[in-house]
Write an enzyme that holds these catalytic residues in place. Structure first.
Site, PDB file in Angstrom:
ATOM      1  N   ASN A   1     -46.857  32.615  30.458  1.00  0.00           N
ATOM      2  CA  ASN A   1     -47.672  33.808  30.304  1.00  0.00           C
ATOM      3  C   ASN A   1     -48.252  34.048  31.690  1.00  0.00           C
ATOM      4  OD1 ASN A   1     -49.559  35.784  29.853  1.00  0.00           O
ATOM      5  ND2 ASN A   1     -50.351  34.882  27.971  1.00  0.00           N
TER       6      ASN A   1
ATOM      7  N   GLU B   1     -40.780  33.964  28.092  1.00  0.00           N
ATOM      8  CA  GLU B   1     -41.905  34.774  28.554  1.00  0.00           C
ATOM      9  C   GLU B   1     -42.816  35.030  27.352  1.00  0.00           C
ATOM     10  OE1 GLU B   1     -42.574  39.033  30.838  1.00  0.00           O
ATOM     11  OE2 GLU B   1     -40.833  38.818  29.533  1.00  0.00           O
TER      12      GLU B   1
ATOM     13  N   HIS C   1     -46.639  36.894  25.999  1.00  0.00           N
ATOM     14  CA  HIS C   1     -47.813  37.744  26.206  1.00  0.00           C
ATOM     15  C   HIS C   1     -48.545  37.914  24.889  1.00  0.00           C
ATOM     16  CE1 HIS C   1     -46.592  38.829  30.230  1.00  0.00           C
ATOM     17  NE2 HIS C   1     -45.387  39.037  29.751  1.00  0.00           N
TER      18      HIS C   1
ATOM     19  N   TYR D   1     -57.181  41.012  23.727  1.00  0.00           N
ATOM     20  CA  TYR D   1     -56.661  39.650  23.771  1.00  0.00           C
ATOM     21  C   TYR D   1     -57.196  38.731  22.678  1.00  0.00           C
ATOM     22  CZ  TYR D   1     -55.237  41.320  28.341  1.00  0.00           C
ATOM     23  OH  TYR D   1     -54.682  42.055  29.350  1.00  0.00           O
TER      24      TYR D   1
ATOM     25  N   ALA E   1     -51.012  39.339  34.793  1.00  0.00           N
ATOM     26  CA  ALA E   1     -50.662  40.478  35.648  1.00  0.00           C
ATOM     27  C   ALA E   1     -49.548  40.159  36.640  1.00  0.00           C
ATOM     28  CB  ALA E   1     -51.900  40.974  36.395  1.00  0.00           C
TER      29      ALA E   1
ATOM     30  N   ARG F   1     -48.872  49.439  26.395  1.00  0.00           N
ATOM     31  CA  ARG F   1     -50.076  49.588  27.213  1.00  0.00           C
ATOM     32  C   ARG F   1     -49.811  50.501  28.403  1.00  0.00           C
ATOM     33  NH1 ARG F   1     -52.820  44.004  28.158  1.00  0.00           N
ATOM     34  NH2 ARG F   1     -54.478  45.406  28.785  1.00  0.00           N
TER      35      ARG F   1
ATOM     36  N   ARG G   1     -62.871  37.902  27.838  1.00  0.00           N
ATOM     37  CA  ARG G   1     -62.342  39.101  28.505  1.00  0.00           C
ATOM     38  C   ARG G   1     -61.610  39.994  27.507  1.00  0.00           C
ATOM     39  NH1 ARG G   1     -56.912  39.272  31.276  1.00  0.00           N
ATOM     40  NH2 ARG G   1     -56.888  41.311  32.253  1.00  0.00           N
TER      41      ARG G   1
ATOM     42  N   PRO H   1     -53.145  34.311  36.048  1.00  0.00           N
ATOM     43  CA  PRO H   1     -54.487  34.769  36.397  1.00  0.00           C
ATOM     44  C   PRO H   1     -55.265  35.350  35.221  1.00  0.00           C
ATOM     45  CG  PRO H   1     -52.911  35.523  38.029  1.00  0.00           C
ATOM     46  CD  PRO H   1     -52.117  34.916  36.899  1.00  0.00           C
ATOM     47  N   ASN H   2     -56.528  35.004  35.198  1.00  0.00           N
ATOM     48  CA  ASN H   2     -57.517  35.514  34.259  1.00  0.00           C
ATOM     49  C   ASN H   2     -57.366  34.994  32.838  1.00  0.00           C
ATOM     50  OD1 ASN H   2     -58.858  37.150  36.243  1.00  0.00           O
ATOM     51  ND2 ASN H   2     -57.101  38.507  36.116  1.00  0.00           N
TER      52      ASN H   2
END
Length: 147
Positions: A76, A100, A102, A25, A79, A109, A20, A12-13
């Site tokens: 990736n 995985e 990111h 990012y 969330a 964070r 964003r 998502p996103n």
């Protein structure tokens, strides 16, 4: 499995990358990152397929479809990383390499980002290297598949 197909999943996103929160990012788009992954895959004789979805079910279905067909998955999950147990279970049922990925370092964070439900079913995680992470993830896949 030696067919050399790698599925890159974007959660998502991630379709909003470049717009964003560029301070977190970066300014590269998802297409830019996929192109990096594509070049790295090709350099290792791998075939890259990519799917981005804002829906958890789509990612789970993609993992199911990769079973017996793909050698590896780079994910990736955005969330969904922090709570998508259905994605965890689907990845646990996948017989190939799982990496995985990111862009940011979730451990640096907000506290809710410190837990990953993907990490326990991944061979490893690439976090915090920004766009370089896409090349690093495909390098990791190539090395794991050749060992």
């Amino acid at each position: 499995m030696s067919n050399g197909i790698v599925l890159l999943l974007s959660g998502p996103n991630l379709n909003l990358l470049g717009e964003r929160e560029p301070e977190v990012y970066g300014t590269a788009t998802l297409d830019d990152h996929v192109a990096t992954a594509q070049r790295t895959a090709e350099a290792h004789g791998l075939v890259l397929e990519h799917l981005q979805s804002n829906a958890e079910a789509d990612l789970v279905e993609a993992v199911h479809g990769a079973r017996g067909r793909c050698a590896a998955i780079v994910v990736n999950a955005g969330a969904l990383t922090h709570y998508a147990w259905s994605l965890h279970d689907a990845l646990a049922a996948f017989d190939g390499v799982v990496v995985e990925l990111h862009l940011s370092n979730p451990n640096a964070r907000e506290p809710w980002r410190h837990t990953s439900v993907v990490a326990p079913v991944a061979d490893g995680s690439i976090v915090g290297f920004g766009g370089h992470g896409y090349a690093l993830a495909l390098e990791a896949v190539a090395r794991l598949l050749s060992s």
